[in-house]
Design an enzyme around this catalytic site. Structure first.
Site, PDB file in Angstrom:
ATOM      1  N   GLU A  33     -67.812  10.040  21.699  1.00  0.00           N
ATOM      2  CA  GLU A  33     -68.675   9.816  22.867  1.00  0.00           C
ATOM      3  C   GLU A  33     -69.320  11.126  23.294  1.00  0.00           C
ATOM      4  O   GLU A  33     -68.641  12.120  23.487  1.00  0.00           O
ATOM      5  CB  GLU A  33     -67.860   9.219  24.020  1.00  0.00           C
ATOM      6  CG  GLU A  33     -68.644   9.018  25.311  1.00  0.00           C
ATOM      7  CD  GLU A  33     -69.913   8.183  25.158  1.00  0.00           C
ATOM      8  OE1 GLU A  33     -69.817   7.013  24.783  1.00  0.00           O
ATOM      9  OE2 GLU A  33     -71.024   8.748  25.400  1.00  0.00           O
ATOM     10  N   GLY A  39     -67.382   4.560  28.584  1.00  0.00           N
ATOM     11  CA  GLY A  39     -67.844   3.313  29.211  1.00  0.00           C
ATOM     12  C   GLY A  39     -69.318   3.005  29.019  1.00  0.00           C
ATOM     13  O   GLY A  39     -69.761   1.907  29.333  1.00  0.00           O
ATOM     14  N   GLY A 115     -72.000  12.148  17.714  1.00  0.00           N
ATOM     15  CA  GLY A 115     -71.646  11.732  16.358  1.00  0.00           C
ATOM     16  C   GLY A 115     -72.883  11.636  15.473  1.00  0.00           C
ATOM     17  O   GLY A 115     -73.932  11.160  15.909  1.00  0.00           O
ATOM     18  N   GLY A 182     -88.297  -8.257  35.473  1.00  0.00           N
ATOM     19  CA  GLY A 182     -87.155  -8.681  34.661  1.00  0.00           C
ATOM     20  C   GLY A 182     -85.881  -8.549  35.478  1.00  0.00           C
ATOM     21  O   GLY A 182     -85.912  -8.483  36.714  1.00  0.00           O
ATOM     22  N   GLY A 185     -85.540  -5.206  37.642  1.00  0.00           N
ATOM     23  CA  GLY A 185     -86.477  -5.184  38.760  1.00  0.00           C
ATOM     24  C   GLY A 185     -86.007  -6.073  39.904  1.00  0.00           C
ATOM     25  O   GLY A 185     -86.070  -5.681  41.072  1.00  0.00           O
ATOM     26  N   GLU A 187     -82.853  -7.331  40.411  1.00  0.00           N
ATOM     27  CA  GLU A 187     -81.553  -6.939  40.981  1.00  0.00           C
ATOM     28  C   GLU A 187     -81.705  -5.693  41.868  1.00  0.00           C
ATOM     29  O   GLU A 187     -81.286  -5.684  43.024  1.00  0.00           O
ATOM     30  CB  GLU A 187     -80.537  -6.659  39.862  1.00  0.00           C
ATOM     31  CG  GLU A 187     -80.041  -7.934  39.188  1.00  0.00           C
ATOM     32  CD  GLU A 187     -78.881  -7.726  38.230  1.00  0.00           C
ATOM     33  OE1 GLU A 187     -78.371  -8.730  37.717  1.00  0.00           O
ATOM     34  OE2 GLU A 187     -78.485  -6.553  37.970  1.00  0.00           O
ATOM     35  N   GLU A 203     -95.906  -7.425  37.493  1.00  0.00           N
ATOM     36  CA  GLU A 203     -95.401  -7.988  36.223  1.00  0.00           C
ATOM     37  C   GLU A 203     -96.578  -8.318  35.311  1.00  0.00           C
ATOM     38  O   GLU A 203     -97.544  -8.950  35.725  1.00  0.00           O
ATOM     39  CB  GLU A 203     -94.556  -9.239  36.522  1.00  0.00           C
ATOM     40  CG  GLU A 203     -94.267 -10.148  35.335  1.00  0.00           C
ATOM     41  CD  GLU A 203     -93.512  -9.493  34.191  1.00  0.00           C
ATOM     42  OE1 GLU A 203     -92.500  -8.816  34.436  1.00  0.00           O
ATOM     43  OE2 GLU A 203     -93.953  -9.666  33.035  1.00  0.00           O
ATOM     44  N   HIS A 322     -71.579  -8.410  27.491  1.00  0.00           N
ATOM     45  CA  HIS A 322     -70.619  -9.347  26.894  1.00  0.00           C
ATOM     46  C   HIS A 322     -70.988  -9.682  25.450  1.00  0.00           C
ATOM     47  O   HIS A 322     -70.109  -9.991  24.647  1.00  0.00           O
ATOM     48  CB  HIS A 322     -70.471 -10.617  27.746  1.00  0.00           C
ATOM     49  CG  HIS A 322     -71.750 -11.133  28.311  1.00  0.00           C
ATOM     50  ND1 HIS A 322     -72.395 -10.522  29.357  1.00  0.00           N
ATOM     51  CD2 HIS A 322     -72.521 -12.196  27.978  1.00  0.00           C
ATOM     52  CE1 HIS A 322     -73.498 -11.203  29.645  1.00  0.00           C
ATOM     53  NE2 HIS A 322     -73.600 -12.219  28.804  1.00  0.00           N
ATOM     54  N   HIS A 445     -62.712 -30.847  44.854  1.00  0.00           N
ATOM     55  CA  HIS A 445     -63.576 -31.045  46.016  1.00  0.00           C
ATOM     56  C   HIS A 445     -62.983 -30.284  47.199  1.00  0.00           C
ATOM     57  O   HIS A 445     -61.780 -30.364  47.411  1.00  0.00           O
ATOM     58  CB  HIS A 445     -63.678 -32.531  46.342  1.00  0.00           C
ATOM     59  CG  HIS A 445     -64.488 -32.788  47.578  1.00  0.00           C
ATOM     60  ND1 HIS A 445     -65.867 -32.703  47.590  1.00  0.00           N
ATOM     61  CD2 HIS A 445     -64.111 -33.095  48.853  1.00  0.00           C
ATOM     62  CE1 HIS A 445     -66.308 -32.966  48.815  1.00  0.00           C
ATOM     63  NE2 HIS A 445     -65.267 -33.195  49.598  1.00  0.00           N
TER      64      HIS A 445
END
Ligand code: FAD
Ligand code: NAI
Length: 466
Positions: A33, A39, A115, A182, A185, A187, A203, A322, A445
């Site tokens: 790293e 991370g 690396g 997108g 932008g 968030e 956009e 993910h 419920h």
């Protein structure tokens, strides 16, 4: 004798997860790293810091605008931005330490430095003017992505910022101009809007959130406009003049025509991300790239160089943490001789705004284009009891099923907690389930998830509460 069975270059969600899985499978593993912390983009300048600010700014917004109607009387909240940034940093630190812990727990060596691949089985690691060559049986490239830049617009991360600068502004901009409607932008626009900025989004296309279901995107745009977002669709920013006290952005219609000038205190450029392969020595080593600069891989993540694999943002596919993680697991299993596999048809996407937008599988536009006969079941949160009592009724659930077999092909949700609700659809689709299966599954419920069940019932035209 090679020192390692596997060296992974990059410790983002792709790289560190791959290292853990390989270690579980009995391999001797090292990660390389170049950043000071582990991370990758996700933990340091991506998913996690943005979610910390989204959470904190949402609490600020709620305290100022939603508490009173529930009979919770508080004086107008005051923003303490340095403390909010510290809250964000604590979250980053906690998660980064978590990855360090995982490396130790799984006996993965952490080699700090840049690396470079010298050929099959050889990685040079350089730091502080010194370098060492590591011998390994296998190499996984997990070097991620970097921000895409706009020609002629220089990012200084102070006034003209990428997502990285927008996560660390030292004051709330009076006017924030965002280039690109997108995920980033919308968030980060939400964060600064809630904290008091006037937000204008420019956009290029005639819609927001390309790739998401068109009907969902339309309703989402209306909701954001109600929150105070302004959109200039079908337009592009061609220059930003930073010589004066306020920035002056030149905006042109995408199709050509007269330009206009918009003033702003901060311009956020978020027009996508590009694969990051700088300094890896790929060309010299003989690792081929595709025409879009991504590391080219076969269906088993193998590059053109023997025993060198690649995963995550640096290869084709959605640039999502993910997706990178699942590829990390799959490639480790393949290297260990197992049948590692990622189902690209079932990768959820979530926009963590208020309300959230989530999606898995095909959009209606994609099904139309492919000529697939489908049925649609929709259910609005206005008809969901829990949403009604909480007075959070914006949005709906939309389920697309194969007209002949009833197999669920896509699920799209706009609404509070949509990012959590999407996973029952993912499990269903992973098992090839039908709308009928979902409709006959008992849902607790009162939950917002009952809207998913009702949308599945609506596929068969038998929703109960509508
Ligand atoms: P990265 O996380 O980019 O990690 C690559 C690592 O490799 C870096 O640490 C880098 O320093 C290192 N590296 C590169 N070259 C070398 C080298 N030569 N030697 C040594 N090390 C090297 N995705 C989601 O799923 N959900 C979200 O909510 C989300 N939010 C995001 C918000 C923002 C603002 C941004 C920018 C991104 C967001 N993403 C989100 C995308 C997500 O961050 C990426 O998809 C994910 O980090 C990709 O993981 P990766 O392992 O492929 O690469
Ligand atoms: P994006 O690809 O989501 O959106 C970029 C937008 O910019 C598009 O709508 C595009 O049409 C527009 N655009 C491109 N060039 C333009 C121009 N010259 N002028 C005006 N608009 C232009 O990319 P974004 O938001 O930068 O995010 C990068 C990646 O990070 C995403 O692909 C996503 O995978 C990941 N991400 C994921 C998140 C999540 O899962 N919640 C959150 C943030 C980022």
């Amino acid at each position: 004798m090679a020192t390692y069975d596997l060296v992974v270059i990059g410790t983002g969600p792709g790289g560190y997860v791959c290292a853990v899985r390989a270690s579980q499978l009995g391999m001797k593993v090292a990660v390389v790293e170049k950043n000071a912390t582990l991370g990758g983009t996700c933990l340091n300048v991506g998913c996690m810091p943005s979610k910390a600010l989204l959470h904190a700014s949402e609490m600020f917004e709620e305290a100022g605008h939603s508490f009173a109607k529930m009979g919770v009387s508080v004086s107008a909240p005051k923003l303490d931005l340095p403390t909010m940034m510290n809250f964000k940093q604590q979250g980053i630190d906690g998660n980064v330490k978590g990855v360090e812990f995982l490396m130790k727990k799984n006996k993965v060596d952490v080699l700090k430095g840049t690396g470079k691949i010298l050929g099959t089985g050889k990685v040079e690691v350089s730091a502080d003017g010194k370098s060492q060559v590591i011998e390994t049986r296998n190499i996984v490239i997990a070097t991620g992505s970097d921000i895409a830049r706009l020609k002629g617009i220089e990012i200084d991360e102070k006034r003209i910022v990428s997502s990285t600068g927008a996560l660390s502004l030292d004051k709330v901009p009076g006017k924030l101009l965002i280039v690109g409607a997108g995920v980033i932008g919308l968030e980060l626009g939400s964060v600064w809007k809630r904290l008091g900025a006037e937000v204008v989004v420019v956009e290029f296309l005639d819609r927001i959130l390309p790739g998401m279901d068109g009907e969902i995107a339309k309703q989402f745009q209306r909701i954001l406009e109600k929150q105070g977002f302004a959109f200039k669709l079908g337009a592009k920013v061609t220059a930003v003049d930073s010589s004066g006290k306020t920035l002056k952005a030149t905006i042109e219609p995408a199709a050509g025509g007269a330009a206009e000038t918009l003033e702003a205190d901060v311009v956020l450029v978020c027009i996508g991300r590009v694969p990051y392969t700088d300094g890896l020595g790929l060309k010299e080593a003989g690792v081929a790239l595709d025409p879009r600069g991504r590391v080219q891989i076969d269906p088993h993540f193998a590059t053109s160089l023997k025993s060198v694999y690649a995963i995550g943002d640096v290869v084709a596919g959605p640039m999502l943490a993910h997706k990178a993680e699942d590829e990390g697991v799959a490639v480790a299993e393949i290297i260990a001789g197992q049948a590692g596999h990622v189902n690209y048809d079932v990768i959820p996407g979530v926009v963590y705004t208020t309300p959230e937008v989530s999606s898995v599988g095909k959009t209606e536009d994609e099904l139309k284009q492919a000529g697939v006969a489908y049925t649609v079941g929709k259910f609005p949160f206005t008809a969901n009891g829990r949403s009604k009592v909480n007075q959070t009724t914006d949005g709906f659930v939309k389920i697309l099923a194969d007209a002949k077999t009833d197999r669920v092909l896509g699920v799209h949700i706009i609404g509070i907690e949509a990012g959590e609700m999407i996973h029952e659809a993912c499990v269903l689709m992973e098992f090839g389930g039908s709308a009928e299966d979902l409709a006959r599954t008992c849902h607790a419920h009162p939950t917002r998830s009952e809207a998913v069940k009702e949308a599945a019932l609506a596929v068969g035209k038998r929703a109960i509460h509508m």
